[in-house]
Design an enzyme around this catalytic site. Structure first.
Site, PDB file in Angstrom:
ATOM      1  N   ASP A  62       0.858  -1.186   0.000  1.00 59.56           N
ATOM      2  CA  ASP A  62       0.000   0.000   0.000  1.00 59.56           C
ATOM      3  C   ASP A  62       0.895   1.237   0.000  1.00 59.56           C
ATOM      4  O   ASP A  62       2.107   1.139   0.210  1.00 59.56           O
ATOM      5  CB  ASP A  62      -0.993  -0.010   1.164  1.00 59.56           C
ATOM      6  CG  ASP A  62      -0.345   0.118   2.528  1.00 59.56           C
ATOM      7  OD1 ASP A  62       0.864  -0.158   2.662  1.00 59.56           O
ATOM      8  OD2 ASP A  62      -1.056   0.490   3.481  1.00 59.56           O
ATOM      9  N   PHE A  75       6.946   2.108  -4.057  1.00 61.65           N
ATOM     10  CA  PHE A  75       8.341   2.373  -3.664  1.00 61.65           C
ATOM     11  C   PHE A  75       8.832   3.776  -4.016  1.00 61.65           C
ATOM     12  O   PHE A  75       9.901   4.186  -3.572  1.00 61.65           O
ATOM     13  CB  PHE A  75       9.304   1.319  -4.248  1.00 61.65           C
ATOM     14  CG  PHE A  75       9.083  -0.060  -3.721  1.00 61.65           C
ATOM     15  CD1 PHE A  75       9.437  -0.397  -2.423  1.00 61.65           C
ATOM     16  CD2 PHE A  75       8.501  -1.036  -4.519  1.00 61.65           C
ATOM     17  CE1 PHE A  75       9.209  -1.674  -1.924  1.00 61.65           C
ATOM     18  CE2 PHE A  75       8.271  -2.320  -4.029  1.00 61.65           C
ATOM     19  CZ  PHE A  75       8.632  -2.637  -2.731  1.00 61.65           C
ATOM     20  N   HIS A 184      11.500  -9.223   0.398  1.00 54.40           N
ATOM     21  CA  HIS A 184      11.140  -7.811   0.309  1.00 54.40           C
ATOM     22  C   HIS A 184      12.377  -6.957   0.599  1.00 54.40           C
ATOM     23  O   HIS A 184      13.225  -7.335   1.423  1.00 54.40           O
ATOM     24  CB  HIS A 184      10.035  -7.491   1.317  1.00 54.40           C
ATOM     25  CG  HIS A 184       9.371  -6.183   1.094  1.00 54.40           C
ATOM     26  ND1 HIS A 184       9.882  -5.000   1.598  1.00 54.40           N
ATOM     27  CD2 HIS A 184       8.235  -5.851   0.421  1.00 54.40           C
ATOM     28  CE1 HIS A 184       9.084  -4.012   1.244  1.00 54.40           C
ATOM     29  NE2 HIS A 184       8.096  -4.494   0.517  1.00 54.40           N
TER      30      HIS A 184
END
Length: 225
Positions: A62, A75, A184
């Protein structure tokens, strides 16, 4: 509204009951709370990267929930905003992988304009409340976008970082595409497989092998002389 190549595959979503509820919820949130990104940037990922031009996909979760950060691209942050930790790690991997210079800003619009779809699976968030709009319907909408990408009869690279992004791999069954998975880039997990994944060079190698122009991953400086 979306007005480019995304309109045809996504327009059926606008007529579904869930989207009516989603629209009403998001409108209420913007009217009664501080919500990011700015409503004008809500569909920025789709507007900047037309469906027929998508070469690579990076999935986020999100938007950034800090003041002035989110600009509708996963990002990425607006010029002048401090580069967030996950993007710092992305830049570090780019340096190690391709020798890209660490830029002085976190604006990833140049990637989007080259065909890198920077898509969050949830498109809005309340200020300072991460994941506050998870489960209100955005996931169903962005899943429709992922299905539209999967159906494209041309090579696309999907860079899936972290478990939530990797769960979308179940929707990607087109043999023409390349699916890349890694941890991640967050400081909490980057050492567990994001660093050293070489996704950026692997993406470009795949594009070149399939007759596509590679991505110039170097983000230009905005402030250095």
């Amino acid at each position: 509204m979306i007005e480019n190549g995304w309109l045809e595959p996504l327009s059926p979503e606008f007529r579904k009951p869930y989207y009516k509820k989603l629209y009403q919820k998001v409108r209420y949130e913007y009217e009664h709370h501080r919500v990011f990104p700015d409503s004008r940037d809500l569909f920025a990922a789709f507007e900047l990267t037309d469906l027929p031009k998508v070469k690579a996909v990076i999935l986020g979760q999100d938007p950034y929930h800090g003041e002035g950060q989110a600009q509708g691209l996963c990002f990425s942050v607006k010029p002048g905003v401090a580069v967030p930790p996950s993007l710092v790690n992305i830049y570090q991997e780019l340096y190690e992988d391709l020798g890209c210079r660490i830029p002085d800003n976190g604006c990833l619009v140049p990637w989007a304009k080259q065909g890198v779809l920077l898509l969050n699976t949830v498109l809005t968030v309340r200020a300072h409340q991460a994941f506050s709009h998870r489960g209100i319907g955005w996931e169903q909408f962005t899943d429709a976008a992922i299905r539209a990408l999967n159906a494209q009869d041309r090579p696309i690279v999907f860079m899936l970082w972290g478990r939530p992004a990797q769960e979308k791999a179940a929707m990607l069954n087109n043999p023409r595409h390349l699916i890349l998975k890694a941890a991640h880039p967050s400081p909490l997990s980057a050492q567990r497989g994001f660093f050293g994944c070489r996704h950026f060079s692997r993406c470009n190698e795949f594009l070149v092998q399939n007759g596509e122009t590679p991505i110039d991953w170097q983000i230009p400086d905005l402030y250095r002389q």
